[in-house]
Design a protein around this motif. Structure first.
Motif, PDB file in Angstrom:
ATOM      1  N   LYS A  15       0.799  -1.216   0.000  1.00  0.00           N
ATOM      2  CA  LYS A  15       0.000   0.000   0.000  1.00  0.00           C
ATOM      3  C   LYS A  15       0.834   1.270   0.000  1.00  0.00           C
ATOM      4  O   LYS A  15       0.900   1.995   0.974  1.00  0.00           O
ATOM      5  CB  LYS A  15      -0.964  -0.006   1.193  1.00  0.00           C
ATOM      6  CG  LYS A  15      -2.257  -0.701   0.851  1.00  0.00           C
ATOM      7  CD  LYS A  15      -3.365  -0.250   1.771  1.00  0.00           C
ATOM      8  CE  LYS A  15      -4.693  -0.854   1.322  1.00  0.00           C
ATOM      9  NZ  LYS A  15      -5.753  -0.562   2.265  1.00  0.00           N
ATOM     10  N   THR A  16       1.457   1.533  -1.097  1.00  0.00           N
ATOM     11  CA  THR A  16       2.165   2.793  -1.214  1.00  0.00           C
ATOM     12  C   THR A  16       1.174   3.819  -1.744  1.00  0.00           C
ATOM     13  O   THR A  16       0.117   3.466  -2.248  1.00  0.00           O
ATOM     14  CB  THR A  16       3.326   2.659  -2.204  1.00  0.00           C
ATOM     15  OG1 THR A  16       2.773   2.370  -3.464  1.00  0.00           O
ATOM     16  CG2 THR A  16       4.280   1.557  -1.772  1.00  0.00           C
ATOM     17  N   LYS A  17       1.578   5.074  -1.629  1.00  0.00           N
ATOM     18  CA  LYS A  17       0.707   6.156  -2.115  1.00  0.00           C
ATOM     19  C   LYS A  17       0.362   6.003  -3.586  1.00  0.00           C
ATOM     20  O   LYS A  17      -0.776   6.193  -3.981  1.00  0.00           O
ATOM     21  CB  LYS A  17       1.446   7.498  -1.935  1.00  0.00           C
ATOM     22  CG  LYS A  17       1.054   8.231  -0.687  1.00  0.00           C
ATOM     23  CD  LYS A  17       1.690   9.607  -0.728  1.00  0.00           C
ATOM     24  CE  LYS A  17       1.633  10.251   0.633  1.00  0.00           C
ATOM     25  NZ  LYS A  17       2.520  11.424   0.711  1.00  0.00           N
ATOM     26  N   GLN A  18       1.393   5.656  -4.377  1.00  0.00           N
ATOM     27  CA  GLN A  18       1.162   5.517  -5.819  1.00  0.00           C
ATOM     28  C   GLN A  18       0.147   4.439  -6.130  1.00  0.00           C
ATOM     29  O   GLN A  18      -0.744   4.621  -6.943  1.00  0.00           O
ATOM     30  CB  GLN A  18       2.471   5.169  -6.555  1.00  0.00           C
ATOM     31  CG  GLN A  18       3.348   6.346  -6.829  1.00  0.00           C
ATOM     32  CD  GLN A  18       4.318   6.583  -5.683  1.00  0.00           C
ATOM     33  OE1 GLN A  18       4.143   6.048  -4.598  1.00  0.00           O
ATOM     34  NE2 GLN A  18       5.345   7.372  -5.937  1.00  0.00           N
ATOM     35  N   ASP A  54       0.644  -4.600 -13.487  1.00  0.00           N
ATOM     36  CA  ASP A  54       0.806  -6.047 -13.617  1.00  0.00           C
ATOM     37  C   ASP A  54       0.399  -6.765 -12.337  1.00  0.00           C
ATOM     38  O   ASP A  54      -0.271  -7.793 -12.387  1.00  0.00           O
ATOM     39  CB  ASP A  54       2.258  -6.402 -13.960  1.00  0.00           C
ATOM     40  CG  ASP A  54       2.538  -6.233 -15.445  1.00  0.00           C
ATOM     41  OD1 ASP A  54       1.562  -6.111 -16.217  1.00  0.00           O
ATOM     42  OD2 ASP A  54       3.721  -6.220 -15.824  1.00  0.00           O
ATOM     43  N   ASN A  55       0.813  -6.198 -11.216  1.00  0.00           N
ATOM     44  CA  ASN A  55       0.448  -6.805  -9.931  1.00  0.00           C
ATOM     45  C   ASN A  55      -1.058  -6.796  -9.714  1.00  0.00           C
ATOM     46  O   ASN A  55      -1.628  -7.789  -9.271  1.00  0.00           O
ATOM     47  CB  ASN A  55       1.124  -6.064  -8.769  1.00  0.00           C
ATOM     48  CG  ASN A  55       2.583  -6.479  -8.631  1.00  0.00           C
ATOM     49  OD1 ASN A  55       2.958  -7.586  -9.017  1.00  0.00           O
ATOM     50  ND2 ASN A  55       3.397  -5.598  -8.103  1.00  0.00           N
ATOM     51  N   LEU A  56      -1.678  -5.654 -10.028  1.00  0.00           N
ATOM     52  CA  LEU A  56      -3.126  -5.537  -9.848  1.00  0.00           C
ATOM     53  C   LEU A  56      -3.875  -6.521 -10.756  1.00  0.00           C
ATOM     54  O   LEU A  56      -4.898  -7.070 -10.371  1.00  0.00           O
ATOM     55  CB  LEU A  56      -3.590  -4.103 -10.111  1.00  0.00           C
ATOM     56  CG  LEU A  56      -3.164  -3.060  -9.068  1.00  0.00           C
ATOM     57  CD1 LEU A  56      -3.407  -1.651  -9.582  1.00  0.00           C
ATOM     58  CD2 LEU A  56      -3.909  -3.264  -7.765  1.00  0.00           C
ATOM     59  N   THR A  78       7.416   1.833 -13.246  1.00  0.00           N
ATOM     60  CA  THR A  78       6.772   1.587 -11.955  1.00  0.00           C
ATOM     61  C   THR A  78       5.286   1.367 -12.151  1.00  0.00           C
ATOM     62  O   THR A  78       4.702   0.452 -11.572  1.00  0.00           O
ATOM     63  CB  THR A  78       6.966   2.797 -11.012  1.00  0.00           C
ATOM     64  OG1 THR A  78       8.308   3.227 -11.116  1.00  0.00           O
ATOM     65  CG2 THR A  78       6.624   2.453  -9.584  1.00  0.00           C
ATOM     66  N   ILE A  79       4.677   2.224 -12.970  1.00  0.00           N
ATOM     67  CA  ILE A  79       3.241   2.117 -13.210  1.00  0.00           C
ATOM     68  C   ILE A  79       2.900   0.754 -13.808  1.00  0.00           C
ATOM     69  O   ILE A  79       1.981   0.080 -13.345  1.00  0.00           O
ATOM     70  CB  ILE A  79       2.745   3.262 -14.119  1.00  0.00           C
ATOM     71  CG1 ILE A  79       2.865   4.592 -13.365  1.00  0.00           C
ATOM     72  CG2 ILE A  79       1.302   3.033 -14.563  1.00  0.00           C
ATOM     73  CD1 ILE A  79       2.616   5.814 -14.202  1.00  0.00           C
ATOM     74  N   ILE A 136      -2.824   7.222 -16.498  1.00  0.00           N
ATOM     75  CA  ILE A 136      -2.433   7.108 -15.092  1.00  0.00           C
ATOM     76  C   ILE A 136      -1.235   8.005 -14.790  1.00  0.00           C
ATOM     77  O   ILE A 136      -1.203   8.691 -13.773  1.00  0.00           O
ATOM     78  CB  ILE A 136      -2.135   5.629 -14.738  1.00  0.00           C
ATOM     79  CG1 ILE A 136      -3.434   4.819 -14.841  1.00  0.00           C
ATOM     80  CG2 ILE A 136      -1.524   5.497 -13.352  1.00  0.00           C
ATOM     81  CD1 ILE A 136      -3.238   3.328 -14.857  1.00  0.00           C
ATOM     82  N   LEU A 137      -0.288   8.004 -15.708  1.00  0.00           N
ATOM     83  CA  LEU A 137       0.897   8.843 -15.548  1.00  0.00           C
ATOM     84  C   LEU A 137       0.502  10.325 -15.422  1.00  0.00           C
ATOM     85  O   LEU A 137       0.964  11.036 -14.525  1.00  0.00           O
ATOM     86  CB  LEU A 137       1.834   8.637 -16.745  1.00  0.00           C
ATOM     87  CG  LEU A 137       3.223   9.240 -16.654  1.00  0.00           C
ATOM     88  CD1 LEU A 137       4.026   8.542 -15.562  1.00  0.00           C
ATOM     89  CD2 LEU A 137       3.960   9.101 -17.986  1.00  0.00           C
TER      90      LEU A 137
END
Ligand SMILES: [Zn+2]
Ligand SMILES: [Zn+2]
Length: 139
Positions: free
Chosen positions: A8-11, A53-55, A47-48, A32-33
């Motif tokens: 849970k980072t801010k980004q 990918d994780n989501l 990073t995005i 998103i950027l």
């Protein structure tokens, strides 16, 4: 710290917020950027993509390929989105979340006849939405 909080980072929260608040359309990594920059949250494209990918892996969002934008698009998948199909307007890109019972009898017929189980998360039905049909008529 539990598993969830670890990421849970801010980004990540901001990306998720953005995708969720646009749940009736698809967003690109570039959207998103732009959004993150506007909110002073610095994140590189890499990073995005990693967050996205994780989501996708976690089943929180899904990835589609958009021909009109010729890039990958992301769409929020609510808990209930796993149970229904989505319609997408070719014209304005609006996404409609179908009532699951609309398709259940068709799904059953397809399984009975072909033994084929449709993957509703991957399946999008394309067409023209009511709004765009009305606009066409009035032209
Ligand atoms: Zn849905
Ligand atoms: Zn439309």
């Amino acid at each position: 710290m539990n598993e969830l909080n670890k990421y849970k980072t801010k980004q990540r929260v901001a990306i998720l917020d953005f995708i969720e608040s646009n749940k009736d359309r698809e967003v690109t990594a570039n959207d998103i950027l732009v959004y993150l920059n506007k909110n002073d949250l610095k994140a590189s494209q890499t990073t995005i993509y990693r967050y996205l990918d994780n989501l996708v892996k976690e089943g929180i969002i899904k990835k589609n390929y958009s021909e009109e934008k010729s890039s990958s698009c992301y769409q929020y998948v609510g808990k209930r989105c796993k149970e229904h199909y989505h319609l997408k307007c070719n014209n304005c890109g609006e996404i409609i979340h179908l009532d699951s019972e609309i398709f259940s009898s068709i799904e059953k017929k397809i399984i009975d006849r072909y033994g084929f189980k449709i993957d509703n998360i991957k399946t999008i039905l394309y067409g023209t939405c009511n709004k765009c049909n009305m606009n066409n008529k009035s032209k």
